[in-house]
Each structure stands twice: as C-alpha cells, then as structure tokens.
Design a protein around this motif. Structure first.
Motif, PDB file in Angstrom:
ATOM      1  N   LEU A 165       0.822  -1.218   0.000  1.00 45.89           N
ATOM      2  CA  LEU A 165       0.000   0.000   0.000  1.00 45.89           C
ATOM      3  C   LEU A 165       0.854   1.267   0.000  1.00 45.89           C
ATOM      4  O   LEU A 165       0.529   2.238  -0.693  1.00 45.89           O
ATOM      5  CB  LEU A 165      -0.959  -0.005   1.190  1.00 45.89           C
ATOM      6  N   PHE A 167      -0.334   5.259  -0.676  1.00 47.02           N
ATOM      7  CA  PHE A 167      -1.103   5.461   0.554  1.00 47.02           C
ATOM      8  C   PHE A 167      -0.153   5.843   1.682  1.00 47.02           C
ATOM      9  O   PHE A 167       0.993   5.402   1.715  1.00 47.02           O
ATOM     10  CB  PHE A 167      -1.833   4.175   0.952  1.00 47.02           C
ATOM     11  N   VAL A 193       0.655   4.992   5.256  1.00 46.64           N
ATOM     12  CA  VAL A 193       0.361   3.760   5.992  1.00 46.64           C
ATOM     13  C   VAL A 193       0.907   3.826   7.407  1.00 46.64           C
ATOM     14  O   VAL A 193       2.062   4.189   7.630  1.00 46.64           O
ATOM     15  CB  VAL A 193       0.963   2.525   5.274  1.00 46.64           C
ATOM     16  N   ALA A 211      -5.108  -5.129  -1.318  1.00 46.67           N
ATOM     17  CA  ALA A 211      -4.655  -3.874  -1.935  1.00 46.67           C
ATOM     18  C   ALA A 211      -5.562  -3.497  -3.098  1.00 46.67           C
ATOM     19  O   ALA A 211      -5.905  -2.323  -3.273  1.00 46.67           O
ATOM     20  CB  ALA A 211      -3.204  -3.996  -2.387  1.00 46.67           C
TER      21      ALA A 211
END
Length: 177
Positions: free
Chosen positions: A22, A27, A29, A154
């Motif tokens: 990710l 993203f 995270v 994902a």
C-alpha cells in the motif's frame, strides 16, 4: 486530492506485506501491533535507505498514539484488521465503527465474518454500520499465500480510493469499446 491513509492492525505476514504494498501505491500507511516481537522496523524494510515510509507503532489499535498518527477526518482513512487473535479483531472492528473510519475491513473466513456480524448486531450496531465492514476483506482471486492475500486486499483498497476520488472506470474487456 489529499492522501488516503490506511491503518493496518496486525503486523503478521499479511499485514507486513500489505503495508509495504500500500505504501508503494501512494497510501500513507500506519501499522500497529502491541507485540514487541512483531513491531520491528526491520520486518518492514524500514532500515533500508530507499524504503517507502511506513509508520510502525508498538501499540494496541485504540491507544491514543495510534489515533494521533492519523488525520482528524477518518472518512478518508481505511482500517484493515488482521491480528493473530479473533477477540482483538472484533474489538478493533467495533472501535473503528465507533470512531468513524471511512472503510473498515477484516481478514477472515465467511464463518468468522458471520460471527463478527452476529456480535456487532448483539451489541446494537446499526445496519448502516455493519454494511461499512468488509469481511472477508479483499477481491476474491482465490488468494492463499500472505502475498496473494495482500494483493487481493490492496486491489480492494485501490478501488475504494478510486471511488472516493471519482476515478473509478467501469471496466470494459479487451476488444470491447
């Protein structure tokens, strides 16, 4: 477009693979696990100079430090639960619903999903709140290994982000207009 954040609860094999994947997909995270043996930066490759940044916290999902690591508006935050313990998973999902995460997902079988739903219902969760919980989490691709499970999850999170930003393409197959 503000970045989308993902909180991964559980730094097991799937959680570690997923956090890295990710992060590589853009993203922000955060991954948390209260087990000191699991919350080790080297497991995430964070000891490498070219590592994609991932915030790793040795903490329970509801510890204040976890909440402080996330944006105030949780509607653009996904919480993905994949701990080593079904009771922790249940508590994390209940917490996520209560504080208002935009996406709540849990790893598990259909049987575990049904039990989770029954428990939520028994505790008075609304139908709308229960519909916000995706379990089993991930696109059904027949995933079995931690990497395959991570890819399936994902894919679902990328689709969620796309739906939030208006980038969802309604698919056509090769050879179709």
């Amino acid at each position: 477009i503000p970045p989308h954040h993902v909180l991964v609860v559980g730094a097991g094999h799937v959680g570690v693979f997923l956090a890295q994947l990710l992060a590589s997909l853009g993203f922000s995270v955060t991954i948390c696990d209260a087990r000191e043996s699991a919350a080790v930066p080297e497991r995430l490759g964070q000891d490498k100079p070219d590592a994609t940044p991932i915030q790793l916290l040795c903490a329970e999902h509801d510890d204040p430090i976890v909440r402080q690591s996330l944006p105030k508006d949780l509607q653009r935050v996904a919480m993905l639960v994949m701990t080593h313990d079904h009771q922790i998973d249940q508590a994390a999902i209940e917490w996520a619903i209560g504080v208002g995460f935009g996406f709540v997902g849990g790893v598990g079988s259909r049987r575990k999903a049904a039990k989770t739903r029954d428990r939520l219902e028994a505790k008075g969760a609304s139908e709308a709140d229960m519909k916000r919980v995706r379990m089993p989490l991930g696109v059904d691709i027949g995933a079995r290994t931690p990497a395959e499970i991570g890819v399936s999850i994902a894919a679902e999170i990328v689709a969620w982000r796309a739906s939030m930003t208006g980038l969802v393409r309604h698919g056509s197959k090769i050879g179709e207009p």
